[in-house]
Design a protein around this motif. Sequence first.
Motif, short mmCIF file in Angstrom:
data_model
loop_
_atom_site.label_atom_id
_atom_site.label_comp_id
_atom_site.label_asym_id
_atom_site.label_seq_id
_atom_site.Cartn_x
_atom_site.Cartn_y
_atom_site.Cartn_z
N LEU A 286 -52.98 2.73 13.41
CA LEU A 286 -52.88 1.44 12.73
C LEU A 286 -53.76 0.38 13.37
CD1 LEU A 286 -49.06 1.21 11.93
CD2 LEU A 286 -50.94 1.52 10.32
N TYR A 289 -57.12 0.47 11.89
CA TYR A 289 -57.16 -0.07 10.53
C TYR A 289 -57.08 -1.59 10.55
CZ TYR A 289 -56.26 -0.58 5.57
OH TYR A 289 -56.36 -0.94 4.26
N GLY A 292 -60.23 -3.32 11.17
CA GLY A 292 -61.18 -3.28 10.07
C GLY A 292 -60.91 -4.29 8.98
N SER A 320 -52.68 -3.37 3.96
CA SER A 320 -52.65 -2.16 4.78
C SER A 320 -51.81 -1.05 4.16
CB SER A 320 -52.09 -2.50 6.17
OG SER A 320 -52.82 -3.53 6.78
N ALA A 323 -53.05 2.58 4.61
CA ALA A 323 -52.91 3.08 5.98
C ALA A 323 -51.45 3.32 6.32
CB ALA A 323 -53.52 2.09 6.96
N GLY A 396 -56.61 6.35 3.08
CA GLY A 396 -55.91 5.37 3.88
C GLY A 396 -56.36 5.37 5.33
N LEU A 397 -56.66 6.55 5.87
CA LEU A 397 -57.06 6.63 7.26
C LEU A 397 -58.49 6.16 7.49
CD1 LEU A 397 -55.48 10.05 8.30
CD2 LEU A 397 -54.67 7.76 8.83
N THR A 398 -59.33 6.26 6.47
CA THR A 398 -60.74 5.90 6.65
C THR A 398 -61.09 4.54 6.08
OG1 THR A 398 -61.32 7.03 4.58
CG2 THR A 398 -61.44 8.31 6.61
N GLY A 400 -60.23 1.63 6.90
CA GLY A 400 -60.49 0.60 7.89
C GLY A 400 -61.64 0.91 8.82
N SER A 401 -62.37 1.98 8.54
CA SER A 401 -63.45 2.36 9.45
C SER A 401 -64.68 1.49 9.28
CB SER A 401 -63.82 3.83 9.21
OG SER A 401 -64.24 4.02 7.87
N LYS A 403 -65.83 -2.32 8.67
CA LYS A 403 -65.29 -3.67 8.72
C LYS A 403 -65.74 -4.47 7.51
CE LYS A 403 -64.53 -7.53 11.83
NZ LYS A 403 -64.73 -8.07 13.17
#
Length: 404
Positions: A286, A289, A292, A320, A323, A396-398, A400-401, A403
């Motif tokens: 988290l 994320y 980002g 969010s 994520a 969801g995991l990517t 926030g990669s 910005k």
Amino acid sequence: MSLLRYGYVTGPILGVLWAFVMATTLAVLLSFTTGEAFRPGLWGCLVLGALVGLAAPENRVGWLLAVGAAVLGVALSYTPVSPIHVADTVGLGGHLAAGVGFGVGLAWPVMVMMAGAARGALNRHEWEEAVIRFLTGFGYIFFTAIVAIPFYVMVMTSLKTQGELIANPLDFSIDLSQGWDLFRSYSELFRDFNFGQYMWTSFYVSVLTVFITLAFSIPGAYAVARLKFRGQKSLSRSILLIYMVPMIVLALPIYIVFSMTGLRNSITGIVMIYPVTTIPVALYMLQGYFRGLPGEVEEAGLMDGLNRLQVIWKITLPLSLPALASVSLYVFMIAWNEFLLAFMLLDDPSKFTLTRGIASLNSSEIPRQHLMAGAVIATVPVMALFLGLEKFMTRGLTAGSVKG
């Protein structure tokens, strides 16, 4: 190396190698599905692989090569130089399946590997492209087999009777004429071994673990990602250190403490200890994320009169949701599959989680098919959940990669 960069050399080499891959794959597949003996043949693979590989470069009639390879595969299956040796008890159908499957499975991929390649000299790009295609195909088959074969054996064993397993433990074929009686092991688990209660307990514990994990990891991850304080970078880098400590190292201290406090052999104790294994990884996921997310949006909320908690609740958390859903799914799977702590802390069958209940089936007094059926029951729900939400979880995991 320069000699290999000729179509009439590279083609036969890749053809022979792929012939062994295909013969082994089909032999295993047919043996599992029919219960008969199939095994790859050395000379048949060498001959057919070399012929197909030699004909593949500059081939314009792919279907003709596939048909020819299939016919040869069937014809050779009755000879000592068969690419797939078939047991004497196998009828015409088995020979056709082995021969046609091998011929088509050999010719078509080899033609794809050698697509665009000449019979003569190959440039570096053409040669490397052919090799990469071979390695890609081999990788797909190899890793699919690693995943699929154990699961297939587990499912097929769960559908057997004790007599069938004793008569031939390596027969993984299925007799569909038995109808619903195939699933007797599953019905017996729910009727005689209380597996319905085990599933409910695992679901209940997993859901509570998700909520507790999110309750602690959301503010913790936000603090590490957004707030400025002494030791912020060190804390951020050390979050996973707790997760890297093997749980087996902590097993004895946890057992002693829980025994002294009366939490052993209780659902409350399990719900308290499971988040210890999930909060660090949730914090780590988290915080990346949250970093980002555009900080300007939160600053605008603060300027509009919101306090920090309101900013988190009304701005950060809605942004969010992908994520949070991904982390929730991951935490749920960890809690659902956890075994060591449940095995160590739970002794009362009425409080068993699903994994602990499956472990109780590992006894010489309980038929092996019941253990396999229990493993299927534990695996299928979480597998279906993961496969159904895989794209959403990855997004969801990517998300926030990058910005902004």
